[in-house]
Design an enzyme around this catalytic site. Sequence first.
Site, short mmCIF file in Angstrom:
data_model
loop_
_atom_site.label_atom_id
_atom_site.label_comp_id
_atom_site.label_asym_id
_atom_site.label_seq_id
_atom_site.Cartn_x
_atom_site.Cartn_y
_atom_site.Cartn_z
N CYS A 1 0.33 4.66 7.06
CA CYS A 1 -0.34 4.49 8.36
C CYS A 1 0.59 3.71 9.29
O CYS A 1 0.96 2.56 8.99
CB CYS A 1 -1.66 3.76 8.17
SG CYS A 1 -2.66 4.47 6.85
N CYS B 1 -19.71 2.03 8.28
CA CYS B 1 -19.02 1.37 9.39
C CYS B 1 -17.79 2.21 9.66
O CYS B 1 -16.93 2.33 8.78
CB CYS B 1 -18.64 -0.05 8.99
SG CYS B 1 -17.57 -0.87 10.19
N ARG C 1 -18.43 -2.90 17.57
CA ARG C 1 -17.67 -4.13 17.28
C ARG C 1 -16.36 -4.18 18.06
O ARG C 1 -15.51 -3.29 17.93
CB ARG C 1 -17.40 -4.26 15.78
CG ARG C 1 -16.73 -5.59 15.38
CD ARG C 1 -16.74 -5.80 13.86
NE ARG C 1 -18.08 -5.66 13.36
CZ ARG C 1 -18.48 -4.71 12.51
NH1 ARG C 1 -17.61 -3.85 12.03
NH2 ARG C 1 -19.73 -4.63 12.13
N CYS D 1 -19.73 -6.03 3.06
CA CYS D 1 -19.04 -4.80 3.47
C CYS D 1 -17.67 -4.79 2.80
O CYS D 1 -17.06 -5.85 2.66
CB CYS D 1 -18.88 -4.79 4.99
SG CYS D 1 -17.92 -3.37 5.58
N CYS E 1 -16.85 -9.12 5.27
CA CYS E 1 -16.16 -7.83 5.12
C CYS E 1 -14.86 -8.06 4.35
O CYS E 1 -14.04 -8.89 4.76
CB CYS E 1 -15.79 -7.25 6.48
SG CYS E 1 -17.12 -7.28 7.67
N CYS F 1 0.84 -1.20 0.00
CA CYS F 1 0.00 0.00 0.00
C CYS F 1 0.88 1.25 0.00
O CYS F 1 1.90 1.31 0.68
CB CYS F 1 -0.91 -0.01 1.22
SG CYS F 1 -2.03 1.40 1.28
N CYS G 1 0.18 -0.04 10.39
CA CYS G 1 -0.29 -1.04 9.42
C CYS G 1 0.84 -1.85 8.79
O CYS G 1 1.80 -1.30 8.22
CB CYS G 1 -1.10 -0.36 8.32
SG CYS G 1 -1.84 -1.55 7.19
N1 SAM Z 1 -6.86 0.68 3.18
C1 SAM Z 1 -8.12 0.90 3.76
C2 SAM Z 1 -8.13 2.01 4.76
O1 SAM Z 1 -7.09 2.35 5.30
O2 SAM Z 1 -9.21 2.54 5.03
C3 SAM Z 1 -8.72 -0.34 4.36
C4 SAM Z 1 -7.90 -1.36 5.11
S1 SAM Z 1 -7.28 -0.86 6.71
C5 SAM Z 1 -6.20 -2.20 7.05
C6 SAM Z 1 -8.71 -1.03 7.78
C7 SAM Z 1 -8.55 -0.71 9.26
O3 SAM Z 1 -7.87 -1.75 9.93
C8 SAM Z 1 -7.75 0.53 9.64
O4 SAM Z 1 -8.50 1.70 9.48
C9 SAM Z 1 -7.45 0.25 11.09
O5 SAM Z 1 -8.49 0.73 11.92
C10 SAM Z 1 -7.41 -1.28 11.17
N2 SAM Z 1 -6.04 -1.78 11.41
C11 SAM Z 1 -5.05 -1.89 10.50
N3 SAM Z 1 -3.92 -2.37 11.07
C12 SAM Z 1 -4.19 -2.54 12.39
C13 SAM Z 1 -3.43 -3.00 13.49
N4 SAM Z 1 -2.15 -3.34 13.37
N5 SAM Z 1 -4.03 -3.08 14.70
C14 SAM Z 1 -5.33 -2.73 14.83
N6 SAM Z 1 -6.11 -2.28 13.82
C15 SAM Z 1 -5.55 -2.18 12.61
FE1 SF4 Z 2 -2.88 1.21 3.37
FE2 SF4 Z 2 -2.87 0.01 5.74
FE3 SF4 Z 2 -3.19 2.66 5.61
FE4 SF4 Z 2 -5.18 1.05 4.76
S1 SF4 Z 2 -4.41 1.23 6.86
S2 SF4 Z 2 -4.36 2.88 3.73
S3 SF4 Z 2 -3.96 -0.68 3.94
S4 SF4 Z 2 -1.33 1.49 4.98
#
Ligand code: SAM
Ligand code: SF4
Length: 316
Positions: A54, A187, A259, A127, A94, A50, A57
């Site tokens: 973030c 959501c 949730r 979802c 989802c 990606c 992530c």
């Molecule tokens: N890329 C899209 C976005 O950022 O909206 C969707 C996928 S992203 C992985 C979805 C959600 O997963 C994030 O907004 C975050 O709240 C949660 N998430 C991701 N990594 C996480 C982690 N290591 N621990 C807890 N929640 C996490």
């Molecule tokens: Fe990309 Fe992860 Fe951020 Fe979603 S949360 S935009 S998958 S880096």
Amino acid sequence: MRGMTLTELQRIYEQPLFALLEQARTVYRAHWADDEIQLCTLLSIKTGNCSEDCSYCAQSARYKTKVKPTALMTPAEVAAVARQAQANGATRFCMGAAWSGVREDTAQFAQVLEIIRAVHDLGIEVCVTLGHLSPAAARQLKAAGLKVYNHNLDTSPEHYPHIVTTHRFEDRLQTIRAVQEAGLALCCGGIIGLGESVTDRLRMLEVLAGFQPPPESIPLNCLMPMPGTPLENQPPVDIFDLVRLIATTRVVFPRSKVRLSAGRACLSREAQALCFFAGANSIFFGERLLTAGNPTEDADRQLLETLGLRPQRASN
Ligand code: SAM
Ligand code: SF4
Ligand code: DTB
């Protein structure tokens, strides 16, 4: 309807714990007939690589993590997993894609629409979470049979720039507007344990409380520290912080599903029971979240049975 001010949220959150729990339980009982827990199964339909940064992530291309990037799955592959989830008792499926967002004039987006049609045809709620969306893309998702779009605020507007620099909090709000204007259910929740303060968590709820209508579901994730990410060494969240946040969310959003999301594998059965008592009525069900682990289905079935809670029944 007006939202809630930070001061009002603080007043709820800062009560003695048992007073807060009683209030949350009373609100829950007034709005929900049964002790039903919604089971949602997650699938990562496109993993890793990606462009966003973030800092929690494992799927960001900027960090060296254990995640192996994959191409977008085919509709047939996804439908097979969804069919299994439905057979296991999930009522919502989802799907997550590690994209910063989608553009409606691409082959990938056309494939996502096919995937949504295929899963919708099974008769399970669909979802997706695909990142940033235009209003036109949101309308096309809705037309393909999508019920809900997941797009989290993740944290307060003030803390957001410490966690993500490749897009702004305002961009998240823009996507949320597109989702709601297309008539999709929203959501939207966040993560705790990112180094934010309690005020940040309540500011996030304050922003959520301003949405019209309020989110259909609110995922509350505990950070799962991913090796290789900037937040890999964050300390775990205190269980009572999580319980207070769930209870406050329940009081402020009586009709939303709350949730208990990522990080449940690290919680004891007693801790999870307290979260359900505080008003959580939905979980991710299945051994995998997107890239990280989750309790086994057997463990979850047993836990619900022990507590006298029922999985939500399919409505379609
Ligand atoms: N890329 C899209 C976005 O950022 O909206 C969707 C996928 S992203 C992985 C979805 C959600 O997963 C994030 O907004 C975050 O709240 C949660 N998430 C991701 N990594 C996480 C982690 N290591 N621990 C807890 N929640 C996490
Ligand atoms: Fe990309 Fe992860 Fe951020 Fe979603 S949360 S935009 S998958 S880096
Ligand atoms: C949400 O709030 N939590 C889910 C879902 N929406 C997409 C994702 C949790 C991801 C946990 C970390 C991982 O599996 O990589």
